[in-house]
Design an enzyme around this catalytic site. Sequence first.
Site, short mmCIF file in Angstrom:
data_model
loop_
_atom_site.label_atom_id
_atom_site.label_comp_id
_atom_site.label_asym_id
_atom_site.label_seq_id
_atom_site.Cartn_x
_atom_site.Cartn_y
_atom_site.Cartn_z
N THR A 48 -28.91 22.53 -9.28
CA THR A 48 -27.82 21.53 -10.10
C THR A 48 -28.60 20.61 -11.09
O THR A 48 -28.15 20.40 -12.21
CB THR A 48 -27.47 20.77 -8.99
OG1 THR A 48 -26.88 21.67 -8.05
CG2 THR A 48 -25.96 20.20 -9.62
N ASP A 106 -30.46 13.81 -8.88
CA ASP A 106 -31.28 14.69 -8.01
C ASP A 106 -30.11 15.52 -7.31
O ASP A 106 -29.10 14.94 -7.00
CB ASP A 106 -32.21 14.10 -7.13
CG ASP A 106 -33.32 15.35 -6.39
OD1 ASP A 106 -32.97 16.33 -6.68
OD2 ASP A 106 -34.24 14.71 -5.84
N GLY A 122 -35.65 22.58 -1.09
CA GLY A 122 -36.43 23.48 -1.94
C GLY A 122 -37.88 22.87 -1.79
O GLY A 122 -38.87 23.22 -2.87
N GLU A 128 -39.27 13.85 -4.38
CA GLU A 128 -38.10 13.13 -4.50
C GLU A 128 -37.75 12.15 -3.87
O GLU A 128 -37.17 11.30 -4.38
CB GLU A 128 -36.98 14.34 -3.85
CG GLU A 128 -37.12 15.67 -4.44
CD GLU A 128 -36.35 16.86 -3.79
OE1 GLU A 128 -36.09 16.68 -2.82
OE2 GLU A 128 -35.99 17.60 -4.65
#
Length: 255
Positions: A48, A106, A122, A128
């Site tokens: 995304t 994110d 992922g 992240e």
Amino acid sequence: MAPIPSVEDLPHLANPLEDAKRTAAYRAVDENLNVETHKIIGIGSGSTVVYVAERIGQYLLDDKYTKFVSKFICIPTGFQSRKLILDNGLQLGSIEQHPVIDIAFDGADEVDANLQLIKGGGACQFQEKLVSTSSKLFIVVADYRKKSPHYLGTNWKQGVPIEVVPSAYVRVAHDLENLLGAKKAVVRQGGSAKAGPIVTDNNNFIIDADFGEIEDPKKLNIDIKLLVGVVETGLFIDNAEKAYFGNSDGSVEVQ
Ligand code: 5RP
């Protein structure tokens, strides 16, 4: 130079799910990125966020915004997002140079009603989390499948991703099952059994721990973090400001 295409005028993509992701990402950028005040931008990982980088790249090519956007410094959360930043003509920076990020975008694997998240599908969750917790404003972009009707663990059945030091993976998996009540805690494997465990960008392994529906993600996050060998968990707690969910009919829900 190309003016930014409006979200309403975009031609449909072949796949409605991709449309949903793109609409959520474009709207999230349009409504939250302030080209005059934001300078350091976090770019996350997944399918995304590809559209977040694409949209910021479109701003770069629009005369009205080029002088601002060309000065942006984008901080990646892993190899994929580093490439996204470069492929869209944006400037790459590092979190060592920029430990305070103005805004980060994110994806997520699941989002509950309190904006608590599961991430790490992922295998990028350490970086992240580093980027999202270093950001003054953290915006989630996702498709409709990621919105939990109830607790975390309702839609996302793969378990909570947990990044662990390789030498500790057996011990951590044991503790997750025996001390914290995970139904199953398995080290994530590569493409084939022969390939062995997936190795993260930080040279660690990932354990996916199935806790079923998670009533108290804050407590679970702390309990997991206290296990020796755990680097970071995929429970993102009290961090996201807003989530944009793209629907297959082209609408976007903002939570
Ligand atoms: C990677 C992540 C991703 O952001 C998450 O898996 C969502 O990905 P996608 O946008 O492809 O659904 O946490 O570690």
